[in-house]
Design an enzyme around this catalytic site. Structure first.
Site, mmCIF file in Angstrom:
data_model
loop_
_atom_site.group_PDB
_atom_site.id
_atom_site.type_symbol
_atom_site.label_atom_id
_atom_site.label_comp_id
_atom_site.label_asym_id
_atom_site.label_seq_id
_atom_site.Cartn_x
_atom_site.Cartn_y
_atom_site.Cartn_z
ATOM 1 N N HIS A 200 0.852 -1.202 0.000
ATOM 2 C CA HIS A 200 0.000 0.000 0.000
ATOM 3 C C HIS A 200 0.879 1.240 0.000
ATOM 4 O O HIS A 200 2.084 1.156 0.265
ATOM 5 C CB HIS A 200 -0.889 0.025 1.262
ATOM 6 C CG HIS A 200 -0.099 0.168 2.520
ATOM 7 N ND1 HIS A 200 0.633 -0.870 3.066
ATOM 8 C CD2 HIS A 200 0.145 1.237 3.321
ATOM 9 C CE1 HIS A 200 1.263 -0.450 4.141
ATOM 10 N NE2 HIS A 200 0.990 0.837 4.324
ATOM 11 N N ASP A 202 0.942 5.036 1.983
ATOM 12 C CA ASP A 202 0.283 5.731 3.093
ATOM 13 C C ASP A 202 -0.394 6.991 2.541
ATOM 14 O O ASP A 202 0.208 7.718 1.752
ATOM 15 C CB ASP A 202 1.304 6.110 4.174
ATOM 16 C CG ASP A 202 1.873 4.877 4.878
ATOM 17 O OD1 ASP A 202 1.250 3.800 4.784
ATOM 18 O OD2 ASP A 202 2.935 4.998 5.500
ATOM 19 N N HIS A 257 4.826 0.164 -0.161
ATOM 20 C CA HIS A 257 5.630 -0.653 0.757
ATOM 21 C C HIS A 257 4.778 -1.791 1.329
ATOM 22 O O HIS A 257 3.548 -1.779 1.202
ATOM 23 C CB HIS A 257 6.228 0.217 1.867
ATOM 24 C CG HIS A 257 5.229 1.053 2.621
ATOM 25 N ND1 HIS A 257 4.671 2.208 2.108
ATOM 26 C CD2 HIS A 257 4.671 0.912 3.848
ATOM 27 C CE1 HIS A 257 3.832 2.728 2.984
ATOM 28 N NE2 HIS A 257 3.803 1.945 4.052
ATOM 29 N N ARG A 268 8.496 -8.737 15.891
ATOM 30 C CA ARG A 268 8.831 -7.446 15.281
ATOM 31 C C ARG A 268 7.853 -6.401 15.799
ATOM 32 O O ARG A 268 6.644 -6.621 15.791
ATOM 33 C CB ARG A 268 8.736 -7.538 13.755
ATOM 34 C CG ARG A 268 8.984 -6.211 13.063
ATOM 35 C CD ARG A 268 9.144 -6.384 11.553
ATOM 36 N NE ARG A 268 9.709 -5.176 10.978
ATOM 37 C CZ ARG A 268 9.004 -4.140 10.575
ATOM 38 N NH1 ARG A 268 7.696 -4.159 10.654
ATOM 39 N NH2 ARG A 268 9.602 -3.072 10.082
HETATM 40 O O1 LIG Z 1 4.850 -2.303 10.293
HETATM 41 C C1 LIG Z 1 5.538 -1.745 9.442
HETATM 42 O O2 LIG Z 1 6.763 -1.813 9.422
HETATM 43 C C2 LIG Z 1 4.885 -0.913 8.354
HETATM 44 C C3 LIG Z 1 3.410 -0.846 8.509
HETATM 45 C C4 LIG Z 1 2.777 0.126 7.579
HETATM 46 O O3 LIG Z 1 3.197 0.300 6.479
HETATM 47 C C5 LIG Z 1 1.607 0.896 8.037
HETATM 48 O O4 LIG Z 1 1.135 0.687 9.189
HETATM 49 O O5 LIG Z 1 1.126 1.756 7.252
HETATM 50 FE FE LIG Z 2 2.296 2.008 5.539
#
Ligand SMILES: O=C(O)CCC(=O)C(=O)O
Ligand SMILES: [Fe+2]
Length: 326
Positions: A200, A202, A257, A268
């Site tokens: 996606h 952001d 990403h 993680r």
């Molecule tokens: O958890 C991550 O490293 C990225 C998550 C992400 O891209 C988001 O929450 O928009």
């Molecule tokens: Fe994101």
């Protein structure tokens, strides 16, 4: 479980590439120019020597671990996400799934304080850690946006003032990816990796991400490769969001990403500050001073209008094209 379709693009990874890294302690003009270059080429960069005290980061991380280590029924007291609160696996409102659990909070002190009651047995401690982290990262976001404005020859603070508005719509998210048990999984293959958080862009102006030292984050390059971003607990990742793509009339490109499922032995944890303007803010192109005006690529829209489109669709939808001028 979400698996990436191999049909849209190459999922082959470019291992030799190192992601753009900006040392914030260098000369101001150099930093501004390098940030602009990274945003034009990747829509992404890492920040080092940023001066954020480790104490603020580790307090936030500790509160996150404490929350995610609670029994499921306790965590559910902070859910379901609407969209704020605790969520598990269901990432978006439209059925997007991922191998993670998360908390999503509005990034203002009074809302953080109210939410903390369901998040921790010591709500004041939780609230103080989150508020301090969020305010510190908001200041860092403003600094980054001021560099961008300078590098783009825009009026001073013309980008940071958008997220400083009292009614700003910024939010804060903490993701927790459990170590994934591979034994029962027959889908895993090189061409179809298992996904923790689906691909996606952001939607906000910028995102500032910090993760622990467990990898999984990948960005998509202009030449159609997924690039793994090496994790580093002392660094921050900055993502250009779709609102900034509109504000710069596509000079900066918002970066696609995703996060792969976590096959390491350790959890993680990633923490994202999504810097957004007020709902009423216009996302109209801010043309640089003294430069010939090019054709405007997007029609007038407000952040609130764009956000409504984002929330009515799915995580990976292409949404900006509806606002392009032909
Ligand atoms: O958890 C991550 O490293 C990225 C998550 C992400 O891209 C988001 O929450 O928009
Ligand atoms: Fe994101």
């Amino acid at each position: 479980m979400v698996a990436v379709s191999p049909t849209h693009h190459s999922s082959e990874e470019n291992q030799s590439f190192s992601v753009p890294t900006i040392d914030m302690s260098l000369d101001r003009i150099l930093v501004s120019n390098k940030i602009v270059q990274a945003c034009e080429e990747y829509g992404f960069f890492k920040l080092v020597s940023h001066g954020i005290p480790n104490r603020i980061i580790s307090n936030m991380e500790e509160e996150s671990y404490d929350f995610f280590s609670k029994p499921a029924c306790k965590k559910q007291e902070a859910g379901p996400p609407s969209p704020f609160g605790y969520g598990c696996k269901s990432i978006g409102l439209k059925g997007d799934m991922g191998e993670l659990e998360y908390i999503l909070l509005e990034a203002n002190p009074s809302s953080i304080s109210r939410r903390s009651i369901t998040m921790s047995a010591d709500p004041n401690k939780f609230s103080d850690a989150v508020t301090e982290y969020v305010q510190t990262i908001r200041d860092l976001s403003c600094e980054v946006l001021d560099h961008m404005a300078q590098g783009l020859r825009l009026p001073d603070k013309s980008l940071s003032c958008l997220i400083k508005d009292d009614d700003n719509d910024s939010c804060f998210r903490v993701n927790h990816y459990h170590p994934f048990d591979d034994n029962n999984n027959i889908e895993n293959s090189i061409n179809c990796p298992l996904i923790g958080f689906g691909e996606h862009c952001d939607p906000q102006i910028i995102t500032i991400l910090r993760s622990n030292d467990v990898g999984g984050l990948q960005i998509y390059s202009k030449d159609n490769h997924w690039i793994s971003v090496p994790p580093h607990p002392a660094e921050f990742c900055v993502f250009v969001g779709e609102a900034l793509q509109v504000l710069t009339n596509k000079r900066f490109l918002s970066v696609k990403h995703r996060v792969l499922a976590n096959f390491s032995k350790q959890s993680r944890i990633s923490m994202m500050y999504f810097a957004a303007p007020s709902l009423a803010a216009s996302l109209s192109w801010l043309p640089p001073a003294n430069s010939p005006f090019g054709p405007r690529l997007y029609r007038n829209l407000t952040w609130g209008e764009y956000k409504k489109v984002v929330y009515s669709g799915r995580l990976g939808d292409q949404r900006l094209e509806f606002f392009e001028l032909s």
